[in-house]
Motif scaffolding. Structure first.
Motif, mmCIF file in Angstrom:
data_model
loop_
_atom_site.group_PDB
_atom_site.id
_atom_site.type_symbol
_atom_site.label_atom_id
_atom_site.label_comp_id
_atom_site.label_asym_id
_atom_site.label_seq_id
_atom_site.Cartn_x
_atom_site.Cartn_y
_atom_site.Cartn_z
ATOM 1 N N ALA A 7 6.121 -19.273 4.864
ATOM 2 C CA ALA A 7 7.159 -18.802 3.941
ATOM 3 C C ALA A 7 6.564 -18.530 2.557
ATOM 4 N N THR A 8 5.635 -19.378 2.118
ATOM 5 C CA THR A 8 4.981 -19.188 0.825
ATOM 6 C C THR A 8 4.119 -17.931 0.837
ATOM 7 N N LEU A 9 3.372 -17.727 1.902
ATOM 8 C CA LEU A 9 2.560 -16.521 2.029
ATOM 9 C C LEU A 9 3.430 -15.265 2.044
ATOM 10 N N THR A 10 4.562 -15.330 2.734
ATOM 11 C CA THR A 10 5.481 -14.193 2.800
ATOM 12 C C THR A 10 6.031 -13.878 1.412
ATOM 13 N N GLN A 11 6.419 -14.911 0.666
ATOM 14 C CA GLN A 11 6.943 -14.698 -0.686
ATOM 15 C C GLN A 11 5.867 -14.122 -1.604
ATOM 16 N N LEU A 12 4.655 -14.631 -1.503
ATOM 17 C CA LEU A 12 3.559 -14.131 -2.312
ATOM 18 C C LEU A 12 3.280 -12.662 -1.988
ATOM 19 N N HIS A 13 3.261 -12.344 -0.702
ATOM 20 C CA HIS A 13 3.052 -10.967 -0.270
ATOM 21 C C HIS A 13 4.154 -10.058 -0.809
ATOM 22 N N PHE A 14 5.397 -10.506 -0.744
ATOM 23 C CA PHE A 14 6.528 -9.728 -1.232
ATOM 24 C C PHE A 14 6.399 -9.471 -2.736
ATOM 25 N N LEU A 15 6.047 -10.494 -3.502
ATOM 26 C CA LEU A 15 5.918 -10.338 -4.952
ATOM 27 C C LEU A 15 4.793 -9.364 -5.313
ATOM 28 N N ALA A 17 3.611 -6.958 -3.385
ATOM 29 C CA ALA A 17 4.026 -5.630 -2.936
ATOM 30 C C ALA A 17 5.082 -5.032 -3.875
ATOM 31 N N ALA A 18 5.983 -5.876 -4.398
ATOM 32 C CA ALA A 18 7.032 -5.395 -5.300
ATOM 33 C C ALA A 18 6.421 -4.830 -6.581
ATOM 34 N N PHE A 19 5.271 -5.332 -6.985
ATOM 35 C CA PHE A 19 4.594 -4.802 -8.161
ATOM 36 C C PHE A 19 3.678 -3.631 -7.804
ATOM 37 N N MET A 20 2.897 -3.786 -6.774
ATOM 38 C CA MET A 20 1.870 -2.794 -6.447
ATOM 39 C C MET A 20 2.435 -1.490 -5.883
ATOM 40 N N PHE A 21 3.486 -1.552 -5.096
ATOM 41 C CA PHE A 21 4.022 -0.335 -4.486
ATOM 42 C C PHE A 21 4.496 0.676 -5.525
ATOM 43 N N PRO A 22 5.322 0.283 -6.514
ATOM 44 C CA PRO A 22 5.736 1.274 -7.523
ATOM 45 C C PRO A 22 4.554 1.847 -8.314
ATOM 46 N N VAL A 23 3.574 1.009 -8.608
ATOM 47 C CA VAL A 23 2.396 1.486 -9.337
ATOM 48 C C VAL A 23 1.619 2.486 -8.484
ATOM 49 N N ALA A 24 1.452 2.176 -7.207
ATOM 50 C CA ALA A 24 0.732 3.085 -6.308
ATOM 51 C C ALA A 24 1.473 4.417 -6.177
ATOM 52 N N VAL A 25 2.793 4.386 -6.070
ATOM 53 C CA VAL A 25 3.579 5.622 -5.977
ATOM 54 C C VAL A 25 3.432 6.433 -7.260
ATOM 55 N N MET A 26 3.473 5.755 -8.426
ATOM 56 C CA MET A 26 3.315 6.452 -9.701
ATOM 57 C C MET A 26 1.962 7.155 -9.762
ATOM 58 N N PHE A 27 0.889 6.450 -9.368
ATOM 59 C CA PHE A 27 -0.439 7.059 -9.379
ATOM 60 C C PHE A 27 -0.516 8.223 -8.390
ATOM 61 N N LEU A 28 0.069 8.079 -7.221
ATOM 62 C CA LEU A 28 0.045 9.133 -6.209
ATOM 63 C C LEU A 28 0.776 10.385 -6.695
ATOM 64 N N VAL A 29 1.978 10.208 -7.229
ATOM 65 C CA VAL A 29 2.784 11.353 -7.670
ATOM 66 C C VAL A 29 2.163 12.031 -8.884
ATOM 67 N N THR A 30 1.845 11.253 -9.923
ATOM 68 C CA THR A 30 1.301 11.873 -11.136
ATOM 69 C C THR A 30 -0.073 12.496 -10.876
ATOM 70 N N GLY A 31 -0.912 11.844 -10.085
ATOM 71 C CA GLY A 31 -2.229 12.392 -9.771
ATOM 72 C C GLY A 31 -2.130 13.661 -8.952
ATOM 73 N N GLY A 32 -1.257 13.661 -7.956
ATOM 74 C CA GLY A 32 -1.086 14.852 -7.124
ATOM 75 C C GLY A 32 -0.549 16.031 -7.911
ATOM 76 N N LEU A 33 0.480 15.807 -8.712
ATOM 77 C CA LEU A 33 1.047 16.898 -9.503
ATOM 78 C C LEU A 33 0.086 17.364 -10.595
ATOM 79 N N TYR A 34 -0.693 16.436 -11.152
ATOM 80 C CA TYR A 34 -1.662 16.791 -12.199
ATOM 81 C C TYR A 34 -2.715 17.768 -11.656
ATOM 82 N N THR A 35 -3.132 17.564 -10.404
ATOM 83 C CA THR A 35 -4.127 18.475 -9.824
ATOM 84 C C THR A 35 -3.565 19.883 -9.635
#
Length: 140
Positions: A7-15, A17-35
């Motif tokens: 349960a602790t590992l699952t919560q850590l993974h969720f936290l 992912a909750a931070f990294m996913f939006p950042v990864a999407v931002m980098f993907l979208v802005t980088g792709g459109l910038y090119t």
């Protein structure tokens, strides 16, 4: 060796992912459109500043002047750091950040300087973050 509860590992993974996913999407979208040349835009304004003496290409003095000019106009400092750039036979102090870019440069009249302020639009703000021009919190 003591194991970490699932349960602790699952919560850590969720936290993480909750931070990294939006950042990864931002980098993907802005980088792709910038090119494809979609870089966002600015809302620009410029001010002619009367001077008592011509400005010189000294970064510390220009930075102090720029700080005073921005404070007088109730404009927040950009999140990046200023840099003195040589432009042909002239110079300019450029200070970029995620929310705004500021430029101080001499004009043809030695007793007048030009202050240019470019406020980022919402999309350009994300592009600036992608380019690591955000505050220290975002960089960490």
């Amino acid at each position: 060796m003591k194991s970490i509860p699932r349960a602790t590992l699952t919560q850590l993974h969720f936290l993480l992912a909750a931070f990294m996913f939006p950042v990864a999407v931002m980098f993907l979208v802005t980088g792709g459109l910038y090119t494809w040349g979609i870089k966002g835009s600015y809302l620009s304004s410029s001010f002619d500043i009367p001077l008592d003496a011509p400005i010189q290409a000294e970064q510390a003095a220009l930075e102090a002047l720029l700080r005073d000019l921005l404070q007088q106009r109730d404009i927040a400092l950009p999140s990046g750091s200023p840099s003195l750039r040589k432009v042909g036979t002239s110079f300019q102090l450029e200070w970029t950040g995620s929310a705004r870019d500021v430029l101080l440069e001499p004009t043809a009249d030695p007793l007048v300087a030009r202050l240019s302020v470019k406020e980022t639009t919402w999309y350009r703000h994300f592009v600036q973050l992608h380019k690591a021009k955000g505050a220290i919190f975002f960089k960490v």
